[in-house]
Design a protein around this motif. Structure first.
Motif, PDB file in Angstrom:
ATOM      1  N   GLY A  86       8.077 -11.632  -3.156  1.00 35.04           N
ATOM      2  CA  GLY A  86       7.480 -10.600  -4.005  1.00 35.04           C
ATOM      3  C   GLY A  86       6.097 -10.163  -3.592  1.00 35.04           C
ATOM      4  N   PHE A  87       5.519 -10.768  -2.521  1.00 33.61           N
ATOM      5  CA  PHE A  87       4.140 -10.424  -2.169  1.00 33.61           C
ATOM      6  C   PHE A  87       4.021  -8.997  -1.632  1.00 33.61           C
ATOM      7  N   ALA A  88       4.990  -8.563  -0.809  1.00 27.74           N
ATOM      8  CA  ALA A  88       4.902  -7.204  -0.260  1.00 27.74           C
ATOM      9  C   ALA A  88       4.938  -6.176  -1.386  1.00 27.74           C
ATOM     10  N   HIS A  89       5.844  -6.375  -2.324  1.00 30.25           N
ATOM     11  CA  HIS A  89       5.903  -5.461  -3.465  1.00 30.25           C
ATOM     12  C   HIS A  89       4.652  -5.576  -4.322  1.00 30.25           C
ATOM     13  N   PHE A  90       4.139  -6.798  -4.464  1.00 31.08           N
ATOM     14  CA  PHE A  90       2.907  -6.993  -5.230  1.00 31.08           C
ATOM     15  C   PHE A  90       1.782  -6.144  -4.628  1.00 31.08           C
ATOM     16  N   PHE A  91       1.728  -6.107  -3.304  1.00 31.79           N
ATOM     17  CA  PHE A  91       0.669  -5.328  -2.673  1.00 31.79           C
ATOM     18  C   PHE A  91       0.846  -3.841  -2.859  1.00 31.79           C
ATOM     19  N   GLU A  92       2.072  -3.394  -3.061  1.00 32.66           N
ATOM     20  CA  GLU A  92       2.257  -1.988  -3.400  1.00 32.66           C
ATOM     21  C   GLU A  92       1.468  -1.651  -4.659  1.00 32.66           C
ATOM     22  N   HIS A  93       1.426  -2.593  -5.591  1.00 32.51           N
ATOM     23  CA  HIS A  93       0.642  -2.401  -6.815  1.00 32.51           C
ATOM     24  C   HIS A  93      -0.858  -2.578  -6.550  1.00 32.51           C
ATOM     25  N   MET A  94      -1.206  -3.643  -5.835  1.00 36.51           N
ATOM     26  CA  MET A  94      -2.625  -3.943  -5.631  1.00 36.51           C
ATOM     27  C   MET A  94      -3.332  -2.850  -4.834  1.00 36.51           C
ATOM     28  N   GLY A 116      -3.014  16.691  -6.039  1.00 36.43           N
ATOM     29  CA  GLY A 116      -1.950  16.073  -5.268  1.00 36.43           C
ATOM     30  C   GLY A 116      -1.066  15.162  -6.089  1.00 36.43           C
ATOM     31  N   ASN A 117      -0.065  14.623  -5.421  1.00 43.14           N
ATOM     32  CA  ASN A 117       0.743  13.574  -6.023  1.00 43.14           C
ATOM     33  C   ASN A 117       0.866  12.440  -5.021  1.00 43.14           C
ATOM     34  N   LEU A 118       1.213  11.258  -5.503  1.00 48.14           N
ATOM     35  CA  LEU A 118       1.182  10.079  -4.652  1.00 48.14           C
ATOM     36  C   LEU A 118       2.102   9.010  -5.187  1.00 48.14           C
ATOM     37  N   ASN A 119       2.441   8.077  -4.326  1.00 51.59           N
ATOM     38  CA  ASN A 119       3.202   6.917  -4.748  1.00 51.59           C
ATOM     39  C   ASN A 119       3.284   5.946  -3.583  1.00 51.59           C
ATOM     40  N   GLY A 120       3.954   4.853  -3.819  1.00 50.99           N
ATOM     41  CA  GLY A 120       4.209   3.880  -2.779  1.00 50.99           C
ATOM     42  C   GLY A 120       5.574   3.267  -3.008  1.00 50.99           C
ATOM     43  N   THR A 121       6.220   2.810  -1.955  1.00 46.57           N
ATOM     44  CA  THR A 121       7.518   2.156  -2.088  1.00 46.57           C
ATOM     45  C   THR A 121       7.558   0.943  -1.189  1.00 46.57           C
ATOM     46  N   THR A 122       8.315  -0.046  -1.620  1.00 50.60           N
ATOM     47  CA  THR A 122       8.502  -1.265  -0.833  1.00 50.60           C
ATOM     48  C   THR A 122       9.987  -1.558  -0.741  1.00 50.60           C
ATOM     49  N   ASN A 128       5.430   1.672   2.287  1.00 52.36           N
ATOM     50  CA  ASN A 128       4.735   2.912   2.636  1.00 52.36           C
ATOM     51  C   ASN A 128       3.983   3.461   1.444  1.00 52.36           C
ATOM     52  N   TYR A 129       2.910   4.169   1.754  1.00 49.62           N
ATOM     53  CA  TYR A 129       2.084   4.842   0.748  1.00 49.62           C
ATOM     54  C   TYR A 129       1.978   6.298   1.186  1.00 49.62           C
ATOM     55  N   TYR A 130       2.138   7.207   0.255  1.00 53.24           N
ATOM     56  CA  TYR A 130       2.165   8.614   0.649  1.00 53.24           C
ATOM     57  C   TYR A 130       1.513   9.494  -0.405  1.00 53.24           C
ATOM     58  N   GLU A 162      -3.991 -10.747 -12.208  1.00 49.80           N
ATOM     59  CA  GLU A 162      -3.177 -11.084 -13.383  1.00 49.80           C
ATOM     60  C   GLU A 162      -2.590  -9.847 -14.040  1.00 49.80           C
ATOM     61  N   VAL A 163      -3.365  -8.759 -14.076  1.00 54.80           N
ATOM     62  CA  VAL A 163      -2.850  -7.524 -14.678  1.00 54.80           C
ATOM     63  C   VAL A 163      -1.653  -7.017 -13.890  1.00 54.80           C
ATOM     64  N   GLN A 164      -1.746  -7.025 -12.560  1.00 56.62           N
ATOM     65  CA  GLN A 164      -0.637  -6.522 -11.757  1.00 56.62           C
ATOM     66  C   GLN A 164       0.539  -7.488 -11.741  1.00 56.62           C
ATOM     67  N   ARG A 165       0.266  -8.783 -11.884  1.00 56.32           N
ATOM     68  CA  ARG A 165       1.371  -9.728 -12.011  1.00 56.32           C
ATOM     69  C   ARG A 165       2.156  -9.404 -13.283  1.00 56.32           C
TER      70      ARG A 165
END
Length: 943
Positions: A86-94, A116-122, A128-130, A162-165
């Protein structure tokens, strides 16, 4: 038109001419230049590499005043260690939580405020972040992205962690634990991959692993994988290449490379025998899911396996459709062959039809018999041609937007080290032979072991395919793993990164030029020419749709539309699907909101043939009894399944409470089980005869065809005649009853869906509704809105919370709500109420008003890029009889509406009586709700 001609024609408008060789910034090397080819499909670009290993791809496209920026890191869940999932996905949030020079929550705010608009996916293989922004905002985005690549770790705190967890746990609760069949993929991956295989754990991770994780673990993981040498920065759009490269070098060139990254070895996975496993879930129908491990992404056998999957279960022309769905044994069935970097799977699924029995063993036998049938039947010419056409047309449609082209370049570069793979990808499928398909069937499927998963309703374990012969691994206590021993990333900069780059003047946006034509039969046509790709889309809308249903037969319009997709007097559904697949076209009929619609997509070269099929679908529906019985049963089973889903139940409750049960609008478009059960085939025929008419119709056309060429092709639509019919707006609406809470019990739901709602004004483009939407933007529409920051970022109650005005021609609604942890249902409701009260009494601030003005007005540059966006714009003009330049008046309102007026609207609109709707686990939620001091009504949803 040949593929070669098509490609040349397609890419002419976005190709570049070779420039004189110019000096590159120090530390930057040109790796490759790709220009528009006279043959084959390609995307022109230049590829560079910085001394620190960052790969940079630039794709100029000045068709719209925007830029799309994608940064892809070659790290997904497959790079994680056993027990640290779950760390890679966690970093999408962080990565959205601020960095050294970007404040907490500022990344979202800066991009949104820039228009603009933005997001990230794992996923398992990459993160990726775009962002898509007006072209004048490019430098600002490069500053943002470089700061979180090089200076993220200095801003990570225990509190943010902790908030992102908590946010990730909410995301899992909403998208996995609280969703019917939500644990399917996670379970199947455990069944077919060894425990140590990086695909055996889910991308979102196991919660036990996340609970054990520490800030130190997270920083070490980032330092190992998020260096510039493990990233691809791809920029496409209206760019100055030299200036863009200079900015890239300035903001990214000083960042230190991370440890060397090697590709993960691709080791074949196979099973010697079937592995059976089952579990119960909150579902109405059992599901059988069978998965064979095959090859890996981009393997030479991947195209042939994709063709095999299409033959076996790819839609109405497939063998599984014939043997399971058409026969009535299943309500749904299909096959897919999804591929990832390290492994692919051949997946079969089916949901049995209760009318013919629910035993999954029977489904498994039919699938096994189908494999035998395929081996005897072999591969025919159409099987190959359909897949080849699908790949070609899918590639073309993917090039309709800058983001699509950028995503393609980034994907191929990350996975293959070769961004120029578009043409080769198409060629791989064009080269597949019948012998190839039979060979891969025998090599990877016939006689091989598979994971066989049964998911059954609680208390119906007897329905499983076979007794379990496999146990899922214990993931709660993984073995100890060594630390990565990676030095924590530390960068320094030669310039002051705390200064955010300014932007030049916002680009001028041209509203699409349109043409109009009205036919004497009542049809209104509006179109715009779009020559970026050789495609055409048509959207025919017949006003009325579900609003024309008798209340006691709600769902009639939807069922009629669905049945029109089941074949004509000329073609069976299978034959029609085959014809469309060979053309690379699509035709669909549906009904939602206040319209029945016919939607068509086609390549220009195949438009005449596609229109012929469209007319057949419209005017010669077969309306066969067997098709009616099957489609009606599928709809009823879908409605039954919806009764297990919290969001579906909340949507039904919202309509019923807001609009009552004495109106058609108080029910879902698809109706209820009782109302659909009451519909007969004669009702379908009568509805079609009465309401399938041009009298209140409109046609939107967007594509590479002009008015003069198109109109002669619409001759039959021009000659079409039909009845006129009234549309009533006289609704018997219930009175609003404040201080009441309507509760729907969903036992064992892991989350609660909460909604605070009331009726509101109908749609207008420049009046009360539009201004109320502006007022609400900082309250609940933006990611950085008060409600979302409170419930998601500050409290960790939810994955996302919002408020919004939604409206149609005659009615509207205001709603605020979220899907929240069930133990915090009361807390979240109190916070929403308090946010609305504070906003009502004190209003928005000057800073929030500025944020709203800039975000909405500058976003216009992104409004008309794709054919879909242009079609939506034209449809709105027709539906609400708007002037073409209504956007100019909106811009003027956004610019000049005063803070006093906005806050006056907030004071008025947010003071009106509202009602609470809550769907959740009564055993946990009810005691909390009692603390609100509201009258609680157990809502009996219409069935």
């Amino acid at each position: 038109m040949s593929t070669a001609l098509l490609a040349s024609y397609l890419l002419f408008s976005c190709s570049t001419t070779q420039q004189e060789s110019t000096a590159l910034p120090s530390g930057v090397s040109l790796v490759e230049s790709v220009f528009s080819a006279s043959e084959g499909l390609n995307i022109p670009y230049k590829k560079y590499q910085l001394d620190n290993g960052l790969t940079v791809i630039l794709h100029p496209d000045n068709s719209d005043p925007l830029v799309h920026i994608d940064i892809t890191y070659h790290v997904g869940s497959a790079r994680e260690q056993l027990g640290k999932s779950g760390f890679a996905h966690f970093f999408e949030h962080m990565m959205f939580q601020g960095s050294k020079n970007v404040a907490d929550e500022q990344h979202f705010k800066v991009v949104t405020q820039s228009g603009g608009n933005l997001n990230g996916t794992t996923n398992s293989d990459r993160t990726n972040y775009y962002q898509t922004v007006p072209k004048n905002q490019l430098e600002k985005i490069l500053w943002l992205e470089s700061d979180r690549m090089g200076f993220l770790l200095e801003s990570i705190t225990e509190e943010k962690f902790e908030v992102q967890r908590a946010t990730v746990k909410n995301e899992r609760g909403q998208n996995v634990d609280n969703r019917p069949y939500g644990r399917l993929n996670e379970t199947m991956n455990q069944m077919i991959y060894p425990r140590e295989h990086p695909y055996s754990w889910p991308t979102i991770g196991y919660m036990t692993d996340l609970d054990r994780g520490t800030v130190a673990d997270l920083k070490e993981f980032f330092s190992r994988w998020y260096g510039p040498n493990n990233a691809v920065l791809t920029i496409g759009g209206d760019i100055n290449e030299a200036q863009t490269l200079a900015w890239v070098n300035k903001y990214f060139g000083e960042l230190k490379a991370g440890p060397e990254v090697q590709n993960i070895a691709k080791e074949a996975v196979s099973l010697t025998q079937n592995r059976y496993y089952s579990f119960t879930d909150n579902v109405s129908l059992p599901l059988l899911y069978i998965s064979y491990p095959t090859v890996y992404g981009m393997h030479e056998d991947e195209p042939a396996l994709d063709v095999l999957a299409n033959i076996l279960g790819g839609g109405p022309t497939s063998l599984l459709y014939k043997n399971l769905v058409k026969s009535g044994i299943a309500v749904q069935a299909g096959t897919g062959h999804p591929c990832r970097e390290l492994a692919c799977q051949m997946n079969f699924y089916a949901l049995p039809n209760p009318q013919q029995g629910l035993a999954l063993a029977n489904i498994e036998q039919v699938i096994a018999d189908t494999l035998v049938e395929f081996e005897q039947r072999g591969v025919n010419d159409d099987d190959l041609q359909k897949t080849k056409v699908s790949i070609e047309t899918g590639t073309i449609y993917g090039l309709q937007s800058v983001s699509g082209k950028v995503s393609s370049l980034a994907h191929y570069q990350t996975m293959l080290g070769n961004a120029n793979y578009t043409n080769e990808q198409v060629a791989r499928y064009n080269n597949v032979t019948k012998a190839d398909v039979m060979r891969v069937f025998k090599q990877y499927i016939k006689g091989k072991g598979a994971g066989v998963l049964s998911i059954v309703p609680q208390g119906q374990e007897a329905l499983i395919a076979r007794a379990n012969n496999f146990e899922l691994p214990d993931v709660s206590n993984p073995p100890e793993t060594a630390n990565l021993a990676t030095p924590i990333m530390k960068n320094v900069s030669s310039f002051d990164r705390s200064i955010m780059p300014s932007a030049s003047e916002n680009p001028q946006v041209k509203v699409p030029e349109l043409w109009r034509k009205n036919f004497a039969n009542g049809m209104k046509i509006v179109g715009t020419e779009n020559s970026e790709t050789p495609t055409v889309s048509l959207l025919l809308s017949l006003e009325g749709g579900p609003l024309l249903d008798p209340i006691e037969k709600a769902g009639l319009a939807s069922l009629t539309a669905s049945l029109m997709n089941e074949g004509t007097t000329t073609y069976t559904k299978e034959q029609l699907s085959n014809e469309l697949a060979l053309l690379g076209s699509s035709i669909s009929v549906g009904a939602s909101g206040r319209n029945t619609y016919v939607q068509v997509s086609s390549l220009v070269k195949n438009l005449d043939a596609t229109l012929t099929l469209m007319l057949d679908v419209m005017f010669n529906p077969s309306f066969a009894q067997a098709d009616f019985d099957r489609v009606k049963n599928q709809l009823i089973q879908g409605l039954e399944q919806g009764s297990k889903d919290a969001n579906t139940l909340a949507g039904r409750a919202l309509k019923q409470v807001t609009y009552g049960t004495n109106n058609r609008i108080g029910f879902a478009d698809s109706g209820t089980i009782a109302t659909v059960s009451a519909i007969s085939l004669e009702d379908i025929k009568g509805f079609y005869k009465q309401y399938f008419s041009p009298k209140k119709s409109s046609l939107v056309v967007v594509g590479d065809i002009d008015k003069a060429d198109l109109l002669p092709k619409l001759f039959y639509l021009k000659e079409w005649q039909g009845n006129d019919y009234p549309l009533s707006a006289d609704y018997d609406l219930p009175s609003i009853t404040p201080s009441k809470l309507y509760f729907v019990d969903l036992p064992n739901a892991s989350q609660s869906v909460i909604k605070l709602t009331r009726r509101a004004m109908p749609f207008d483009a420049t009046g009360e509704h539009f201004k109320a939407s502006l007022m609400n933007y900082p309250l609940g529409s933006a990611f950085n809105s008060r409600i979302n920051l409170n419930l998601r970022e500050d409290k960790g109650y939810t994955y996302g919370a919002s408020s919004y005005f939604t409206a149609g021609k005659t009615l509207g609604r205001f709603t605020a709500g979220a899907s929240v942890k069930k133990e915090h249902t009361y807390d979240a409701m109190v916070e929403i109420q308090q946010e609305l009260k504070n906003y009502q009494t004190a209003g928005m601030t000057e800073a929030e008003a500025l944020f709203m003005r800039q975000a909405i007005s500058q976003n216009e540059a992104l409004s008309f890029e794709t054919p879909r966006q242009k079609s939506g714009f034209l449809r709105q003009i027709l539906q609400f009889n708007l002037p073409v330049n209504y956007g100019d008046e909106q811009t003027d309102i956004i610019k000049n509406i005063s803070l006093v007026e906005l806050n006056s609207i907030a004071k008025k609109e947010l003071a009106k009586p509202m009602q609470w709707i809550v769907v959740g686990d009564g055993q946990v939620v009810r005691p909390q709700l009692a603390e609100l001091g509201l009258e609680i009504i157990d809502l009996e949803l219409a069935k």
